[in-house]
Motif scaffolding. Structure first.
Motif, PDB file in Angstrom:
ATOM      1  N   TYR A 180       0.815  -1.227   0.000  1.00 26.93           N
ATOM      2  CA  TYR A 180       0.000   0.000   0.000  1.00 26.93           C
ATOM      3  C   TYR A 180       0.845   1.271   0.000  1.00 26.93           C
ATOM      4  O   TYR A 180       0.328   2.362   0.218  1.00 26.93           O
ATOM      5  CB  TYR A 180      -0.988   0.005   1.181  1.00 26.93           C
ATOM      6  CG  TYR A 180      -1.706  -1.303   1.338  1.00 26.93           C
ATOM      7  CD1 TYR A 180      -2.617  -1.733   0.375  1.00 26.93           C
ATOM      8  CD2 TYR A 180      -1.433  -2.162   2.412  1.00 26.93           C
ATOM      9  CE1 TYR A 180      -3.242  -2.965   0.490  1.00 26.93           C
ATOM     10  CE2 TYR A 180      -2.063  -3.389   2.523  1.00 26.93           C
ATOM     11  CZ  TYR A 180      -2.963  -3.782   1.564  1.00 26.93           C
ATOM     12  OH  TYR A 180      -3.580  -4.997   1.666  1.00 26.93           O
ATOM     13  N   LEU A 198      -6.747   2.334  -1.900  1.00 25.91           N
ATOM     14  CA  LEU A 198      -7.439   1.703  -0.773  1.00 25.91           C
ATOM     15  C   LEU A 198      -8.920   2.048  -0.773  1.00 25.91           C
ATOM     16  O   LEU A 198      -9.787   1.188  -0.579  1.00 25.91           O
ATOM     17  CB  LEU A 198      -6.792   2.141   0.542  1.00 25.91           C
ATOM     18  CG  LEU A 198      -5.388   1.594   0.817  1.00 25.91           C
ATOM     19  CD1 LEU A 198      -4.715   2.378   1.933  1.00 25.91           C
ATOM     20  CD2 LEU A 198      -5.452   0.113   1.169  1.00 25.91           C
ATOM     21  N   VAL A 203     -11.797  -0.442   1.161  1.00 23.06           N
ATOM     22  CA  VAL A 203     -11.221  -0.759   2.466  1.00 23.06           C
ATOM     23  C   VAL A 203     -11.879   0.110   3.534  1.00 23.06           C
ATOM     24  O   VAL A 203     -12.089   1.315   3.337  1.00 23.06           O
ATOM     25  CB  VAL A 203      -9.694  -0.534   2.447  1.00 23.06           C
ATOM     26  CG1 VAL A 203      -9.081  -0.731   3.828  1.00 23.06           C
ATOM     27  CG2 VAL A 203      -9.049  -1.485   1.440  1.00 23.06           C
ATOM     28  N   ASP A 207      -9.601   0.599   8.932  1.00 23.23           N
ATOM     29  CA  ASP A 207      -8.350   0.010   8.472  1.00 23.23           C
ATOM     30  C   ASP A 207      -7.443   1.070   7.853  1.00 23.23           C
ATOM     31  O   ASP A 207      -6.212   1.027   8.036  1.00 23.23           O
ATOM     32  CB  ASP A 207      -8.631  -1.100   7.456  1.00 23.23           C
ATOM     33  CG  ASP A 207      -9.117  -2.382   8.103  1.00 23.23           C
ATOM     34  OD1 ASP A 207      -8.480  -2.827   9.079  1.00 23.23           O
ATOM     35  OD2 ASP A 207     -10.124  -2.928   7.659  1.00 23.23           O
ATOM     36  N   LEU A 211      -3.740   2.055   9.056  1.00 18.33           N
ATOM     37  CA  LEU A 211      -2.602   2.094   8.144  1.00 18.33           C
ATOM     38  C   LEU A 211      -1.875   3.436   8.228  1.00 18.33           C
ATOM     39  O   LEU A 211      -0.640   3.488   8.218  1.00 18.33           O
ATOM     40  CB  LEU A 211      -3.067   1.837   6.708  1.00 18.33           C
ATOM     41  CG  LEU A 211      -3.349   0.376   6.346  1.00 18.33           C
ATOM     42  CD1 LEU A 211      -4.099   0.300   5.016  1.00 18.33           C
ATOM     43  CD2 LEU A 211      -2.051  -0.422   6.270  1.00 18.33           C
ATOM     44  N   TYR A 240      -4.470  -5.385   7.727  1.00 20.68           N
ATOM     45  CA  TYR A 240      -3.722  -4.626   6.719  1.00 20.68           C
ATOM     46  C   TYR A 240      -2.355  -4.207   7.265  1.00 20.68           C
ATOM     47  O   TYR A 240      -1.342  -4.298   6.557  1.00 20.68           O
ATOM     48  CB  TYR A 240      -4.527  -3.399   6.278  1.00 20.68           C
ATOM     49  CG  TYR A 240      -5.707  -3.746   5.404  1.00 20.68           C
ATOM     50  CD1 TYR A 240      -5.585  -3.772   4.022  1.00 20.68           C
ATOM     51  CD2 TYR A 240      -6.945  -4.059   5.959  1.00 20.68           C
ATOM     52  CE1 TYR A 240      -6.654  -4.098   3.212  1.00 20.68           C
ATOM     53  CE2 TYR A 240      -8.029  -4.381   5.164  1.00 20.68           C
ATOM     54  CZ  TYR A 240      -7.879  -4.401   3.787  1.00 20.68           C
ATOM     55  OH  TYR A 240      -8.951  -4.731   2.993  1.00 20.68           O
ATOM     56  N   GLU A 243      -0.111  -7.137   7.407  1.00 23.10           N
ATOM     57  CA  GLU A 243       0.450  -7.468   6.097  1.00 23.10           C
ATOM     58  C   GLU A 243       1.751  -6.691   5.838  1.00 23.10           C
ATOM     59  O   GLU A 243       2.727  -7.237   5.321  1.00 23.10           O
ATOM     60  CB  GLU A 243      -0.571  -7.161   5.009  1.00 23.10           C
ATOM     61  CG  GLU A 243      -0.185  -7.654   3.643  1.00 23.10           C
ATOM     62  CD  GLU A 243      -1.288  -7.466   2.628  1.00 23.10           C
ATOM     63  OE1 GLU A 243      -1.009  -7.628   1.423  1.00 23.10           O
ATOM     64  OE2 GLU A 243      -2.434  -7.140   3.019  1.00 23.10           O
TER      65      GLU A 243
END
Length: 260
Positions: A180, A198, A203, A207, A211, A240, A243
């Motif tokens: 991202y 996103l 999303v 989230d 992020l 997220y 990740e």
């Protein structure tokens, strides 16, 4: 052969699905396998041990499956696997793999490879990837799902680009890019998150907020980039963010682009 223009050259051994279309003046090598509903426009060259997945369209003057542009390549087994429903535009080049990279270059599904872009040996390209006009992806690179690489950009060999990242136009990427991430400037700098991407994917706001907070911590927290990511992993409950942490902690042959 049904669906194959009389001017096309198809070598013995090539396997072409009856529902595929091969246009005028195409050249298809003996080791090629073309799946259902594939369409080749005119003057397409496909060689080597190359598999083209169902529903893929390849436009004129693309050269697919040729030997790698690697001086270490000595004619060893070299394969190119292209997934389904890809759009490969004019003058695109995609090379097979080398012994040093496992012998396979792999392209996922639903990608768009715009005119004149290059995918080098042993690259691993995910699903829904967009590589814009005249961009070059070097050998052994990994582009995860939903990555966009802007026009006239270059990605250095062995670089990993995480899922959902976007690379701005005319950018040289020499180190790994977190999922991202937003990279821009001539000597690629990690300049934020791909917030537009996103939001387009739906999303959740929570989230995206997580992020943004994670990116701030990676940019300004104490310690090394790696140690900040490690602390972030211990604190987050966002999939997220997790990740990104897993990506940073994963195996790599490059350093990371870090937030400026």
């Amino acid at each position: 052969m049904a669906g194959v223009h009389p001017s096309a050259v198809v070598e013995d051994g090539a396997r072409i699905d009856p529902t595929a279309t091969v246009g005028p003046f195409c050249v298809i090598g003996a080791g090629v396998e073309i799946g259902p509903e594939v369409e080749l426009k005119s003057h397409v060259v496909i060689s080597g041990q190359t598999t083209i997945g169902a529903g893929t369209t390849i436009f004129s003057f693309a050269v697919i499956g040729e030997v790698p542009q690697d001086l270490k390549f000595k004619g060893e087994d070299s394969r190119l696997i292209i997934g389904e429903r890809n759009r490969i535009r004019e003058h695109v080049t995609m090379n097979g793999g080398t012994e040093g990279g496992g012998g396979v270059t792999k392209i996922g599904d639903d990608g768009l490879f715009m005119a004149g872009c290059h995918i080098a040996h042993d690259a691993m390209i995910g699903d829904r990837v967009i590589v814009v006009n005249s961009a070059a992806i070097a050998g052994h690179c990994v582009l995860e799902d939903d990555v966009i690489v802007g026009g006239l950009s270059g990605v250095h060999q062995f670089v990993r680009i995480g899922r959902g990242a976007i690379i701005g136009a005319v950018t040289m990427v020499t180190n790994d890019v977190i999922p991202y991430g937003l990279v821009q400037a001539p000597r690629g700098e990690l300049d934020g998150l791909n917030l537009v991407g996103l939001k387009r994917r739906g999303v959740a706001r929570s989230d995206i907020t997580a992020l943004r907070a994670a990116f701030q911590m990676l940019a300004q927290g104490d310690g090394t980039f790696h140690s900040r990511a490690e602390r972030l992993g211990a604190e987050t409950d966002s999939d997220y963010v997790r990740e990104i942490v897993d990506f940073v902690m994963g195996e790599s042959d490059r350093h990371f682009l870090t937030p400026r």
